[in-house]
Design an enzyme around this catalytic site. Sequence first.
Site, PDB file in Angstrom:
ATOM      1  N   GLY A 159       0.799  -1.325  -0.070  1.00  0.00           N
ATOM      2  CA  GLY A 159      -0.224  -0.056   0.002  1.00  0.00           C
ATOM      3  C   GLY A 159       0.805   1.228   0.043  1.00  0.00           C
TER       4      GLY A 159
ATOM      5  N   SER B  99      -3.802  -3.229  -1.028  1.00  0.00           N
ATOM      6  CA  SER B  99      -2.550  -4.014  -0.438  1.00  0.00           C
ATOM      7  C   SER B  99      -3.200  -5.503  -0.143  1.00  0.00           C
ATOM      8  CB  SER B  99      -2.161  -3.698   0.992  1.00  0.00           C
ATOM      9  OG  SER B  99      -0.978  -4.136   1.582  1.00  0.00           O
ATOM     10  N   SER B 100      -2.293  -6.346  -0.248  1.00  0.00           N
ATOM     11  CA  SER B 100      -2.682  -7.896  -0.036  1.00  0.00           C
ATOM     12  C   SER B 100      -2.906  -8.338   1.128  1.00  0.00           C
ATOM     13  CB  SER B 100      -1.722  -8.587  -0.878  1.00  0.00           C
ATOM     14  OG  SER B 100      -1.725 -10.219  -0.506  1.00  0.00           O
ATOM     15  N   HIS B 101      -1.910  -7.977   2.214  1.00  0.00           N
ATOM     16  CA  HIS B 101      -1.901  -8.257   3.292  1.00  0.00           C
ATOM     17  C   HIS B 101      -3.163  -8.256   4.336  1.00  0.00           C
ATOM     18  CE1 HIS B 101      -0.371  -5.411   6.121  1.00  0.00           C
ATOM     19  NE2 HIS B 101       0.078  -4.745   4.868  1.00  0.00           N
TER      20      HIS B 101
ATOM     21  N   THR C  28      12.619  -8.709 -10.988  1.00  0.00           N
ATOM     22  CA  THR C  28      11.568  -9.770 -11.409  1.00  0.00           C
ATOM     23  C   THR C  28      10.565  -9.424 -10.425  1.00  0.00           C
ATOM     24  OG1 THR C  28      13.500 -11.293 -11.960  1.00  0.00           O
ATOM     25  CG2 THR C  28      11.333 -11.970 -11.740  1.00  0.00           C
TER      26      THR C  28
ATOM     27  N   CYS D   4       2.127   1.764  12.132  1.00  0.00           N
ATOM     28  CA  CYS D   4       3.180   2.843  11.896  1.00  0.00           C
ATOM     29  C   CYS D   4       3.357   3.702  12.883  1.00  0.00           C
ATOM     30  CB  CYS D   4       2.782   3.506  10.272  1.00  0.00           C
ATOM     31  SG  CYS D   4       2.748   2.262   9.103  1.00  0.00           S
TER      32      CYS D   4
END
Length: 401
Positions: free
Chosen positions: A94, A220-222, A252, A341
């Site tokens: 993110g 974001s994935s998590h 990659t 954060c």
Amino acid sequence: MTYIFTYNLMNDKRRKKFSVRGMNVMIYFDYAATTPMSNEALKAYIEVAQKYYGNTNSLHDLGAQSEQLLEQCKGTLANLIGGEREGIYFTNGGSESNMLGIKLLLNQDNRKHIIISTAEHNSNHQITRFLELEGYKVSHIPFTRNGQIDIDFLKYEITNDTALVIVQHINGEIGTIQPINEVAEICKRHDIFLHVDCVQSFGKIDLKNISPVVDSLSVSSHKIYGPKGIGFLYTNHQPTTSLEQLILHGNTYDLPGIVSFTVAANEAIELMESEKKQLIELREAFIEQLEPIKEFITIYENKNQKQLPSIIGMAIEGIEGQWVMLECNRQGYAISTGSACDVKYNQTPNTLRALQEDEIKAKGFFRISFGRQTNMNQVKELGRFLVAMTLQYKGTVELNP
């Protein structure tokens, strides 16, 4: 039960052992911070890592197969948000998506004024602080008491030099849903770009009415039971430079992570409505458990139903949130005092600053967030513990160890 992981690390050509001793299994109430990978996402990661290991940039057949899989993931994710495949750019999460979206939009405009919600994620505030050093002026928009950005304040701050508005779709600390369509109408009227942080909303509410009206959005994935280190930026604008080159820097693609993320996203969308119903029930049950101490608690939420049910931001009068978190941790409950954060650096949560709470009350803030594995017994148990803890603190009852 305790557990020990042993890793073999290479350092200066010497093999060392590094041991990590885990803690007892805890009941997890911090899903807004991150989520465990789902079984299907984990299976997909392993399968792709073993079978589709070709570099997507390679010209041989293995590379072509990997590239085809990559493009399929782009198409699937674009479809889930009601967007176009060409607008998907994979990132490492993110924060990078936010940075790229903001830079992309500012690169297409010569104006030097940015408007941002005070409650934004720290990644966006860090970007705008850097941009101030480059000559941009940044205005900060507070929240109303309902936990939404102050629309009148937003309108007041707009000038002929305003290039960009930055707004989080769902606040990660109290779960309030922002009026993105209304903000988008204002931005369109004044020819201003709009970047929306959808990290907390993707997979939890439908984005198909959001993606067409914004200029860029981040995901974001998590947060949705996928792997860490993967996300995407979606934009409705053709970049003036290649974003993929800017992102990859010659590296990659993490294809296993991307496919795993896509599987998790599909799962999240399929389960969205049933999970929403479950989370509403859990939220109501938790708040009901707090009835004996309702005179001492503040729950920061949107009273008009513009609220993600899984996030409960709250405070107990006279008790610091850090102390509550530590007591919960001691009893085996993992909660938070805000965005990870902010917590790491012991900062006042951005949301409490946006709500213009005084420093003493802001220090009392803590966050509880539910997820796919949360059950009713756990929620009621946590509620009862908070009641007992509060009454003991207030000198009313003894708290059993």
